[in-house]
Structures are given as C-alpha cells and as structure tokens.
Enzyme design. Structure first.
Site, PDB file in Angstrom:
ATOM      1  N   GLU A  51      23.019 -26.049 -38.874  1.00 21.20           N
ATOM      2  CA  GLU A  51      23.565 -25.464 -37.619  1.00 21.20           C
ATOM      3  C   GLU A  51      23.823 -23.808 -38.161  1.00 21.20           C
ATOM      4  O   GLU A  51      24.670 -23.631 -39.160  1.00 21.20           O
ATOM      5  CB  GLU A  51      24.632 -25.932 -37.140  1.00 21.20           C
ATOM      6  CG  GLU A  51      24.282 -27.303 -36.092  1.00 21.20           C
ATOM      7  CD  GLU A  51      25.282 -27.599 -35.291  1.00 21.20           C
ATOM      8  OE1 GLU A  51      26.440 -26.907 -35.211  1.00 21.20           O
ATOM      9  OE2 GLU A  51      25.535 -28.741 -34.769  1.00 21.20           O
TER      10      GLU A  51
ATOM     11  N   ASP B 242      -2.766 -13.514 -38.887  1.00 18.26           N
ATOM     12  CA  ASP B 242      -2.148 -14.657 -39.089  1.00 18.26           C
ATOM     13  C   ASP B 242      -2.669 -15.155 -40.493  1.00 18.26           C
ATOM     14  O   ASP B 242      -2.396 -14.885 -41.530  1.00 18.26           O
ATOM     15  CB  ASP B 242      -2.051 -15.663 -38.105  1.00 18.26           C
ATOM     16  CG  ASP B 242      -1.124 -16.776 -38.219  1.00 18.26           C
ATOM     17  OD1 ASP B 242      -0.592 -16.917 -39.215  1.00 18.26           O
ATOM     18  OD2 ASP B 242      -0.860 -17.789 -37.428  1.00 18.26           O
TER      19      ASP B 242
ATOM     20  N   LYS C 116     -16.649 -13.110 -30.155  1.00 17.70           N
ATOM     21  CA  LYS C 116     -16.341 -14.440 -30.953  1.00 17.70           C
ATOM     22  C   LYS C 116     -15.847 -15.390 -30.056  1.00 17.70           C
ATOM     23  O   LYS C 116     -15.663 -15.142 -29.080  1.00 17.70           O
ATOM     24  CB  LYS C 116     -15.200 -14.311 -32.111  1.00 17.70           C
ATOM     25  CG  LYS C 116     -13.648 -14.001 -31.566  1.00 17.70           C
ATOM     26  CD  LYS C 116     -12.675 -13.970 -32.700  1.00 17.70           C
ATOM     27  CE  LYS C 116     -11.212 -14.188 -31.706  1.00 17.70           C
ATOM     28  NZ  LYS C 116     -10.126 -13.914 -32.664  1.00 17.70           N
TER      29      LYS C 116
END
Length: 319
Positions: A45, A230, A200
């Site tokens: 946490e 990415d 594409k």
C-alpha cells in the site's frame, strides 16, 4: 525567476514516475520542488506524506502514469487526496503521459472505457485541473468536467528536424495509421512537405500489419510521427515498408516513449535511422539506444504552469 511568486503560493511536487522531468520544470519556473515522501506498507500500500504546509496554495503535481502504470496512478490519486485534506487552494495534476488512454471507446462489445475511468478517478479524488501532453485521442478532453489543458509536443519535434537542414522537396511526413493523419498534417505544414499514410490493420493489441502506403515516398526522406511507441511493432514495420517502397531513409518520432517488451531490440534492428522522443516518460538506462534522441518538454510544461498560476491564456501553447 526565483522568488517571483508572493508568499510561496505556487508549489510544484513530484512523485516517483518522472522526477528528472519535474526537477527540470521546477528549474524553468524558478521554484524548488515541494517536499513530500512516498513510502509503502509491507503489503505494498502507498503511503504519502506532504512535508510542508500547502494551505491556500496553488499546487501542481507532476506524474506520468507510465510503467508501473497502476502504481503510478495510485500514487497520484493518493497525493491528490492528501493535498485536498491539507487545504490546498487548487490541485493541478500535470500528466505528461496519460496512461489508459488507448481504451477511449468501445471498439467491441463488453469493453471498458478506461480513459474515462481515469478521468472520473482524478475528479473524485479532488483534482481541479489537468495539464496533459498529446492525449491518445483529443476527445478524451470531453471525459473531464474540470478544465483540461491539452498541450502538444509536435512543434518541439518539428524544430529538431528543421535543424537537420533537410531539403523540403525531398521530405515526406508519414502517419503510421489513419488515426494520426492530423498530427502528421501539422508537422507537414510546418516543414512545408507532403504527407503519406500507412494503411494498416491491427488484428489484436500490439500487433500491426501494413496493407498499403498512400502517397509518394520514392526517393524521399520519410519522417514517421506518432503519439505513442509501445512495443515498436507498428513503427518498425512501417519503416521497413517505406524502404521497400523506395524511400531513401526513414526517421521516426513520438511524444511518449513507452518502449515496452521487445521495443528497443526492434528499433535497433529496424530501418529507422533515428528515433526522436520526448521525456514525458523517464528512460531507464536499459532502454537507451544509439538510435534514440530524447528532447525535453520541461519549458512547455513550465510555461503552462506559470500561465495557469498567473491566470493568463494557455491557448498559445496549444500550437
């Protein structure tokens, strides 16, 4: 510029995602970074403590929701809650990279719209304003019911390529897909060059197949421009297709270097001569490459923060 702001009412804080950029921004503004600590309980946490008074201050928190995405997002939400409870006058979230933006609509049945979910979370936590750079889709601005300043990095990328002294008659600006045509058109207008489009299809996430090239690229220097790279599958396949179609050489650029998985290896082995990126996402040493040039967006963010604080127009920065 130091001590320009009365009584220290402008405060800039950084969390863990991109402290290097935050320090650059603070230097541009002429203010030190605010003091805060980010710790973790043994179960993971997040625990945040703001270590100076921010009562009545206009606070700007710089945090990209890049990898580790969920950790950085939770840090940001918890920081916003802490600022609200510490009586900040305004809480301004500066997100150089807005994660979860690629799921901005329902492309198929039973899909989430995570870009809207993140907007709701930020508002519920207590943010008063968001400053972002190159959202994956401009309409994400409409997911917010608070002001959002949507900055663009394309002028910074364009100035870099202008400095290379290319002959404009031999240039072509290429969008790697139909969705990026507006971005490519803006760069093409500044460079006074024509555009081409890679047609594409994407059978599944992170997988791209080139179908066709729309436009003339033969004998030209091609500059591919995208918002996010990415896994680098799309951009490297596009670069190879441009060379196969007669392009003399291929450069590529993007705002957000996510560069996950095999991205660096793909770029190093591709036809891309140079990949120009910005520092919206911090680049660890493991992702450095001789082909990659990183430009800073610190001045752009610094100008935006000062204009918001001084209640001046930010619209000049949108271009």
């Amino acid at each position: 510029m130091a001590n320009h702001y009365p009584n220290g009412k402008l405060k800039v804080f950084s969390l863990n995602s991109n402290e290097t950029l935050a320090r650059e921004v603070a230097e541009e503004i002429g203010r030190p970074l605010g003091k805060c600590s980010v710790k973790h309980f043994s179960d993971g946490e997040v625990q945040i403590n703001i270590e100076e008074s921010i009562r009545g201050c206009d606070v700007f928190v710089i945090q990209s929701t890049s990898q580790p995405v969920n950790e950085n997002l939770m840090e940001l939400l918890i920081m916003v809650d802490a600022l609200k409870r510490a009586s900040a006058r305004t809480i301004n979230v500066v997100m150089p990279y807005y994660g979860y933006a690629r799921q901005d609509r329902k492309a198929r049945s039973r899909e989430p719209i995570t870009a809207k979910l993140v907007a709701d979370l930020l508002e519920t936590a207590g943010a008063h304003r968001v400053i972002a750079i190159d959202l994956h889709a401009p309409q994400i601005q409409g997911f917010f019911d608070i002001p959002i300043d949507h900055l663009v990095a394309e002028p910074i990328l364009t100035e870099y390529f202008k400095g290379k002294g290319f002959d404009n008659d031999e240039l072509v600006i290429v969008s790697p897909d139909h969705g990026g045509v507006t971005r490519a058109r803006k760069m093409a207008d500044r460079m006074k060059a024509p555009i081409a489009i890679i047609d594409k299809r994407r059978p599944r996430p992170n997988v791209a197949e080139v179908m066709n090239i729309v436009g003339n690229v033969e004998g030209k220097t091609a500059i591919l421009i995208d918002d996010i790279i990415d896994t680098a599958g799309t951009i490297t396949i596009a670069a190879n297709a441009l060379i196969d179609s007669g392009a003399k050489e291929v450069y590529a650029c993007c705002t957000h270097p996510v560069l996950s998985g095999p991205a660096i290896e793909r770029i190093d082995n591709s036809q891309i001569k140079e990949l120009v990126i910005t520092n919206t996402i911090e680049m660890p040493e493991t992702k450095k490459s001789p082909k990659i040039i990183q430009l800073s967006i610190a001045k752009l963010l610094g100008d935006a923060i000062v204009r918001v604080f001084e209640e001046k127009s930010v619209s000049t920065l949108f271009d």
